[in-house]
Write an enzyme that holds these catalytic residues in place. Sequence first.
Site, PDB file in Angstrom:
ATOM      1  N   HIS A 206       0.931  -1.124   0.123  1.00 22.63           N
ATOM      2  CA  HIS A 206       0.053   0.091  -0.056  1.00 22.63           C
ATOM      3  C   HIS A 206       0.951   1.256  -0.105  1.00 22.63           C
ATOM      4  CE1 HIS A 206      -3.101  -2.880   0.897  1.00 22.63           C
ATOM      5  NE2 HIS A 206      -3.740  -2.022   0.390  1.00 22.63           N
ATOM      6  N   GLU A 449     -11.131 -10.870  -3.862  1.00 26.50           N
ATOM      7  CA  GLU A 449      -9.558 -10.665  -3.480  1.00 26.50           C
ATOM      8  C   GLU A 449      -9.308 -11.902  -2.908  1.00 26.50           C
ATOM      9  OE1 GLU A 449      -8.638  -6.981  -1.684  1.00 26.50           O
ATOM     10  OE2 GLU A 449     -10.616  -7.225  -0.209  1.00 26.50           O
ATOM     11  N   ASP A 473      -4.600  -8.309  -3.552  1.00 26.79           N
ATOM     12  CA  ASP A 473      -4.763  -9.280  -2.747  1.00 26.79           C
ATOM     13  C   ASP A 473      -4.879 -10.685  -3.206  1.00 26.79           C
ATOM     14  OD1 ASP A 473      -4.290  -8.265   0.044  1.00 26.79           O
ATOM     15  OD2 ASP A 473      -5.825  -7.184  -0.287  1.00 26.79           O
ATOM     16  N   CYS A 520     -10.345  -3.262  -9.690  1.00 28.03           N
ATOM     17  CA  CYS A 520      -9.799  -2.075  -8.996  1.00 28.03           C
ATOM     18  C   CYS A 520      -8.456  -2.551  -8.463  1.00 28.03           C
ATOM     19  CB  CYS A 520     -10.625  -1.756  -7.979  1.00 28.03           C
ATOM     20  SG  CYS A 520     -10.989  -2.679  -6.435  1.00 28.03           S
TER      21      CYS A 520
HETATM   22  C1  PEP Z   1      -6.577  -5.171  -4.134  1.00 26.93           C
HETATM   23  O1  PEP Z   1      -6.575  -6.060  -3.188  1.00 26.93           O
HETATM   24  O2  PEP Z   1      -6.341  -5.535  -5.179  1.00 26.93           O
HETATM   25  C2  PEP Z   1      -7.251  -3.894  -3.693  1.00 26.93           C
HETATM   26  C3  PEP Z   1      -7.654  -3.198  -4.819  1.00 26.93           C
HETATM   27  O3  PEP Z   1      -7.398  -3.854  -2.441  1.00 26.93           O
HETATM   28  P1  PEP Z   1      -6.097  -3.095  -1.572  1.00 26.93           P
HETATM   29  O4  PEP Z   1      -4.773  -2.881  -2.472  1.00 26.93           O
HETATM   30  O5  PEP Z   1      -6.627  -1.811  -0.849  1.00 26.93           O
HETATM   31  O6  PEP Z   1      -5.953  -4.102  -0.863  1.00 26.93           O
HETATM   32 MG    MG Z   2      -7.016  -5.775  -1.178  1.00 23.05          MG
END
Ligand code: PEP
Ligand code: MG
Length: 591
Positions: A206, A449, A473, A520
């Site tokens: 992140h 995910e 994820d 996403c």
């Molecule tokens: C993901 O896991 O792809 C996602 C969009 O959520 P995050 O990156 O916030 O875990």
């Molecule tokens: Mg995620």
Amino acid sequence: MKIDDQPIPDLPTRVMTGTPVSPGIALGIAYVHETGGLSVIEYCVAPEKVAAELERFRTAVRHVAQELKTIAEEARGLPEQAAEEISYILDAHAHMLRRSRLTRGVETLIAEKGINAEAAVKRQIDELVAAFAAMEDLYLAARADDVRDLGQRLVRRLGHEEATAFADLPRQTIILADELTPADTAQMDPHRIAGFATELGGVASHTAIMARSLGIPAVVGVAGLTKALAPGCTVIVDGTHGRVILNPTPDQMEEYRKGRAAALRRARVLHRLRGLPAVTRDGRRVTLMANIERPEETNAAVIAGAEGIGLFRSEFLYMNRDTLPSADEQYETLKAVVERMDGHPVTFRTLDVGGDKLTRLFDLGTAPNPAMGLRAVRLSLARPELLRAQFAAAIRAAVHGPVRVLLPMIGSVGELRECRAHFREVYEELRRRGVKMPETPPPLGVMIEVPGAALCADALAREAGFLSIGTNDLTQYTLAIDRSDEQVAHLYDGMHPAVLRLIHFTAEAARRARVPVSVCGEVAGDPRFTGLLVGMGMAELSMAPANLPLVKDAVRHMLAPAAEELAIQVMRRADVLDVRRLVADFNGESI
Ligand code: PEP
Ligand code: MG
């Protein structure tokens, strides 16, 4: 800040490599110095804030003293000899925290030099360590370690409380650190922080995602970085190619300045696509949305031409603060985003803390495996007041424009049902109280995910308002590769057939259930994947605003039937190299 074109004479020029995580070139001055001891940023405190800074230091001292007491109490349970040894060390530490040379020295530095508390501690500790180390008496010389330990404790405690350290840094600062947390990165002001590089961290962490969102060039996983640093030296961070150059030569500076100018020109050309639709050459429309972490990023989404917010990571509203954001506060925040998006949908994802996203509001640190522990929707269901507050905020904000509510890390239909029961209750409760709200509740969707969720996507699609595939994820859990661990970053691969098959299965399940599906995760913003995702039937992709023009360009150059054929061919392959070859051919690239 003036950047000198002349390298520091005695300092070697060093070119180091790491994982490029946020494209672009940054040129600036290094501001974090790691020597295996204390790593702190030094900055000036405005005269009117000196008293508060002194108080901050004194509070940290009190907390550390308390910490030492607790450790001492716990240590009483140890075997006698160990308990005695530890209590002796702790006594020495506690003693140093009273009106000692250490505390007096730090306070003088803050008051007279006007520097921040962390830097004052570091300077004072360095001085004391040098004095102890020079002593002939071996026993006393070894006390240098105690001083260092205590300094680390103080700095850690100060860092814990300091939410805005990066705010005071001068422009064109390049942050170099062993590690940066997503919460650290969320505090970076792109007008001041030109770039960053870290020794630890992976491409899908992140911290990396945040850097892309902020448009700050970044390289992570730079082996040996913290050992090579010199404070104040000029640094180039090439976030496109994963290079960090310390103390560059004038030629290297010139080359990188040219590279940066060329990148800016390319960005300007792409920006011209802003007003054009994302439509394939044969007329297939793809909706491109933006991912945001903080409400301030909505502007960047609008400027990039996003047709909605496909992912608002609400957990960032919980970071760098000491109290939970109330339902009212979250409503106001979301309302502002919804209004700014002017009729385009905003997808509000409920709290997704855990893994590498930590906030001091929740103590998740002791779980044996935090990535698989009590996190995201599991935490929300364990503490439903959190979930209900977010639902109330989202339902009320839906009066001002289309809102969708998204649940992170759903693993089973049961979890969706449990959340939906709360959602309905909150909706009815608001209605009974006469709160202004939309005629029908906003759609409630789930993130796909977790591999288990992808494999049950058919069941989830029957009950969810929409599906949103989180490939970050999904890749991590499918391949058992920690997305933020630089040691296995080379194995983290969204193009792995196992991941692609799960995406495909989910897309098919959504199509059969006639439920909207989107992606996403980070691959949605990677133009190499665009053909494949469109070919699998994705009509909506959500990404960091900066990537939107690149993906739009890719959409506008492709033919939908060719993309579909690509997806069919890829689904027949189980070897990642074959997949890469097919995708590269489609994109007109070589591998
Ligand atoms: C993901 O896991 O792809 C996602 C969009 O959520 P995050 O990156 O916030 O875990
Ligand atoms: Mg995620």
